[in-house]
Design an enzyme around this catalytic site. Structure first.
Site, PDB file in Angstrom:
ATOM      1  N   HIS A   1      -3.375 -10.205   2.833  1.00 49.00           N
ATOM      2  CA  HIS A   1      -4.816 -10.320   3.030  1.00 49.00           C
ATOM      3  C   HIS A   1      -5.113 -11.351   4.118  1.00 49.00           C
ATOM      4  O   HIS A   1      -4.570 -12.455   4.082  1.00 49.00           O
ATOM      5  CB  HIS A   1      -5.508 -10.761   1.738  1.00 49.00           C
ATOM      6  CG  HIS A   1      -5.579  -9.677   0.705  1.00 49.00           C
ATOM      7  ND1 HIS A   1      -5.759  -9.937  -0.646  1.00 49.00           N
ATOM      8  CD2 HIS A   1      -5.513  -8.326   0.819  1.00 49.00           C
ATOM      9  CE1 HIS A   1      -5.793  -8.797  -1.304  1.00 49.00           C
ATOM     10  NE2 HIS A   1      -5.636  -7.812  -0.439  1.00 49.00           N
TER      11      HIS A   1
ATOM     12  N   LYS B   1      -2.063  -2.818   7.602  1.00 47.54           N
ATOM     13  CA  LYS B   1      -3.485  -2.648   7.880  1.00 47.54           C
ATOM     14  C   LYS B   1      -4.025  -3.785   8.732  1.00 47.54           C
ATOM     15  O   LYS B   1      -4.863  -3.575   9.610  1.00 47.54           O
ATOM     16  CB  LYS B   1      -4.247  -2.576   6.555  1.00 47.54           C
ATOM     17  CG  LYS B   1      -5.718  -2.249   6.689  1.00 47.54           C
ATOM     18  CD  LYS B   1      -6.339  -2.119   5.317  1.00 47.54           C
ATOM     19  CE  LYS B   1      -7.829  -1.798   5.417  1.00 47.54           C
ATOM     20  NZ  LYS B   1      -8.448  -1.662   4.059  1.00 47.54           N
TER      21      LYS B   1
ATOM     22  N   TYR C   1      -8.480 -11.336  -7.965  1.00 44.60           N
ATOM     23  CA  TYR C   1      -7.510 -11.331  -9.058  1.00 44.60           C
ATOM     24  C   TYR C   1      -7.407 -12.688  -9.762  1.00 44.60           C
ATOM     25  O   TYR C   1      -6.679 -12.823 -10.738  1.00 44.60           O
ATOM     26  CB  TYR C   1      -6.124 -10.952  -8.520  1.00 44.60           C
ATOM     27  CG  TYR C   1      -6.103  -9.632  -7.786  1.00 44.60           C
ATOM     28  CD1 TYR C   1      -6.101  -8.426  -8.474  1.00 44.60           C
ATOM     29  CD2 TYR C   1      -6.079  -9.580  -6.401  1.00 44.60           C
ATOM     30  CE1 TYR C   1      -6.079  -7.205  -7.808  1.00 44.60           C
ATOM     31  CE2 TYR C   1      -6.057  -8.372  -5.718  1.00 44.60           C
ATOM     32  CZ  TYR C   1      -6.065  -7.189  -6.422  1.00 44.60           C
ATOM     33  OH  TYR C   1      -6.037  -5.989  -5.759  1.00 44.60           O
TER      34      TYR C   1
ATOM     35  N   ARG D   1      -0.943  -1.148  -6.278  1.00 48.29           N
ATOM     36  CA  ARG D   1      -1.139  -2.442  -5.609  1.00 48.29           C
ATOM     37  C   ARG D   1      -1.943  -3.370  -6.517  1.00 48.29           C
ATOM     38  O   ARG D   1      -1.610  -4.555  -6.664  1.00 48.29           O
ATOM     39  CB  ARG D   1      -1.853  -2.203  -4.283  1.00 48.29           C
ATOM     40  CG  ARG D   1      -2.089  -3.452  -3.415  1.00 48.29           C
ATOM     41  CD  ARG D   1      -2.540  -2.992  -2.035  1.00 48.29           C
ATOM     42  NE  ARG D   1      -3.104  -4.033  -1.213  1.00 48.29           N
ATOM     43  CZ  ARG D   1      -2.406  -4.843  -0.408  1.00 48.29           C
ATOM     44  NH1 ARG D   1      -1.086  -4.739  -0.372  1.00 48.29           N
ATOM     45  NH2 ARG D   1      -2.984  -5.743   0.342  1.00 48.29           N
TER      46      ARG D   1
ATOM     47  N   HIS E   1      -3.670   3.439  -4.993  1.00 46.86           N
ATOM     48  CA  HIS E   1      -3.964   2.018  -4.818  1.00 46.86           C
ATOM     49  C   HIS E   1      -3.877   1.247  -6.134  1.00 46.86           C
ATOM     50  O   HIS E   1      -3.809   0.020  -6.140  1.00 46.86           O
ATOM     51  CB  HIS E   1      -5.354   1.848  -4.199  1.00 46.86           C
ATOM     52  CG  HIS E   1      -5.426   0.723  -3.209  1.00 46.86           C
ATOM     53  ND1 HIS E   1      -4.652   0.674  -2.065  1.00 46.86           N
ATOM     54  CD2 HIS E   1      -6.182  -0.416  -3.188  1.00 46.86           C
ATOM     55  CE1 HIS E   1      -4.922  -0.421  -1.386  1.00 46.86           C
ATOM     56  NE2 HIS E   1      -5.840  -1.106  -2.049  1.00 46.86           N
TER      57      HIS E   1
ATOM     58  N   ARG F   1       0.854  -1.181   0.000  1.00 45.99           N
ATOM     59  CA  ARG F   1       0.000   0.000   0.000  1.00 45.99           C
ATOM     60  C   ARG F   1       0.892   1.234   0.000  1.00 45.99           C
ATOM     61  O   ARG F   1       2.013   1.196   0.498  1.00 45.99           O
ATOM     62  CB  ARG F   1      -0.913   0.003   1.223  1.00 45.99           C
ATOM     63  CG  ARG F   1      -1.851  -1.204   1.310  1.00 45.99           C
ATOM     64  CD  ARG F   1      -2.636  -1.203   2.612  1.00 45.99           C
ATOM     65  NE  ARG F   1      -3.515  -2.372   2.700  1.00 45.99           N
ATOM     66  CZ  ARG F   1      -3.160  -3.547   3.205  1.00 45.99           C
ATOM     67  NH1 ARG F   1      -1.921  -3.709   3.670  1.00 45.99           N
ATOM     68  NH2 ARG F   1      -4.008  -4.555   3.246  1.00 45.99           N
TER      69      ARG F   1
END
Length: 337
Positions: A303, A221, A312, A280, A277, A198
Site C-alpha cells: 500500500h 498496482k 485492518y 488478500r 480479493h 492480488r
C-alpha cells in the site's frame, strides 16, 4: 466588425481575435465614441496579441486522449487500459469540443451511467481518470485552461466491511479447489493466502520471481517492487509446478473461473466484488488478529498510503484490549476506587 445604430445607441460588434475568437459587444451614445473604442481595440490587438481574447480550441476530448496517451500514457504500467477507458467515456459523452466540456456535462453523463446500474465506485474512478488527464495535459503545457472538472467531487460512498475467510472456511476452500480440472487454481490461492498478493500478481508469477526464500512482486498496482518471504515447502511446490505445468517462465495459467467454482463448491458466500480479493483480505485480517505489526502489513501488501492498511487495524488484539481498558465507563469505575 460592425458599428450599427440600434434604438438610439451605437452598438459595436467585433471579433478582434478573428472569426474563431471571442465576440465583443459594447454600446455607446455617439458614433464617435463607438469608432474610437473600435480603433482602441484594434490597436491593442496589434500591439499585444496576448491581449486579444483567446481563439477557440478546435480539439475534441478524443484528441486530448490521444495526446495524453502518446506523451504520458506510454510511461504508465496500465496506460493502455486507462486510454481505452478514457476513449469509451469520451464516446459515451458524444466527444464534445474540449473547450466547451464542463462539470455539468460529466455530471449528466454520470447520472445516466448510475441509472444504467454502473456502481458509484466505478464512476468515481472514471472521474479520477479524466481529472488526472487534464491535470497531466496542463503540466505538459498542452492544455492552457483550468481543469474543467477541478471542482467536481467524487460521490461519497459508505465504506463497506471487508470480508475475510475463517480458518474453517479456508480449509473447506482448499479441499474444494483440487476438485477442479484446472491445475493451477489451488497453488495460486495458496500464494495469495501466504503473501497477501492480488490474484493477478500471483497468477502472472514467473519462476525468476522466486529468489532467496521470497517472492518478488514486480508488476504491481503501485508500480513498486516488494518482496514477501514464503516457506521452503511453498517454494518447492512452486518449482515443481513450474517444471510440470509451466509455460516458458510463467508458473501458472488463468484460473479465475476455477476459483469461483471452488468458492461455490465450498458453499462460501462472498459480498459482490470480493471474489478473488477475499484471499488478500483474509491474509491481512489474520495477520492483524495474530498480532502482526500494521507497518509491516503495509509493506507486505504494497500500500502506498498507510490509510489503506488501517482498514485492518481494528482486528489487532491490542486494539480490542484498549477498547476494554480505555472506555469511559471503565475509567469512571477506576476513579471511584
Amino acid at each position: 466588425m460592425s458599428i450599427k445604430r440600434i434604438d438610439n445607441v451605437w452598438k459595436v460588434d467585433i471579433q478582434p481575435g478573428g472569426r474563431s475568437g471571442k465576440r465583443i459587444r459594447k454600446t455607446f451614445e455617439t458614433k464617435a465614441e463607438a469608432l474610437s473604442w473600435e480603433r482602441h481595440i484594434q490597436a491593442k490587438t496589434q500591439e499585444n496579441p496576448e491581449w486579444a481574447p483567446a481563439k477557440r480550441d478546435p480539439r475534441r476530448l478524443l484528441d486530448l486522449v490521444g495526446i495524453w496517451k502518446d506523451r504520458h500514457g506510454v510511461t504508465l504500467l496500465d496506460g493502455a487500459n486507462t486510454a481505452t477507458r478514457l476513449t469509451a467515456m469520451c464516446n459515451a459523452m458524444g466527444n464534445p469540443f474540449a473547450d466547451r466540456f464542463t462539470a455539468h456535462d460529466f455530471a449528466e453523463y454520470r447520472s445516466t451511467r448510475l441509472g444504467a446500474g454502473i456502481t458509484k465506485s466505478n464512476m468515481n474512478r472514471e472521474l479520477q481518470y479524466i481529472k488526472a488527464m487534464f491535470n497531466t495535459l496542463i503540466a505538459l503545457d498542452v492544455w492552457k485552461k483550468p481543469n474543467p472538472l477541478e471542482k467536481l467531487k467524487a460521490i461519497r460512498i459508505q465504506e463497506r466491511e471487508l470480508s475475510f475467510l475463517s480458518l474453517e472456511q479456508i480449509e473447506r476452500l482448499l479441499n474444494a479447489l483440487p476438485q477442479s480440472r484446472n491445475r493451477h487454481v489451488t497453488l495460486i490461492s495458496k500464494v495469495c493466502l501466504s503473501t497477501g498478493a492480488r490474484w493477478g500478481e500471483a497468477e502472472s508469477l514467473t519462476v525468476q520471481q522466486i529468489a532467496k526464500n521470497c517472492i518478488q512482486f514486480a508488476r504491481t498496482k503501485s508500480g513498486k517492487t516488494r518482496a514477501v518471504p514464503i516457506t521452503n515447502d511453498l517454494i518447492d511446490e512452486l518449482k515443481t509446478h513450474h517444471r510440470e505445468h509451466g509455460q516458458g517462465s510463467r508458473i501458472f495459467q488463468s484460473a479465475w473461473a476455477a476459483f469461483r467454482e471452488g468458492i461455490e463448491r465450498a458453499e462460501i458466500e462472498l459480498p459482490l466484488g470480493q471474489m478473488t480479493h477475499v484471499l488478500r483480505h483474509t491474509f491481512a485480517s489474520h495477520f492483524m488478529m495474530a498480532g502482526g505489526n500494521i507497518l509491516a502489513l503495509q509493506k507486505i501488501l504494497g500500500h502506498q498510503s498507510l490509510t489503506m492498511t488501517m482498514r485492518y487495524a481494528h482486528l489487532a488484539p491490542d486494539h480490542l484490549k484498549e477498547a476494554l481498558t480505555f472506555n469511559p465507563l471503565t475509567l469512571c469505575r477506576q476513579q471511584e476506587k
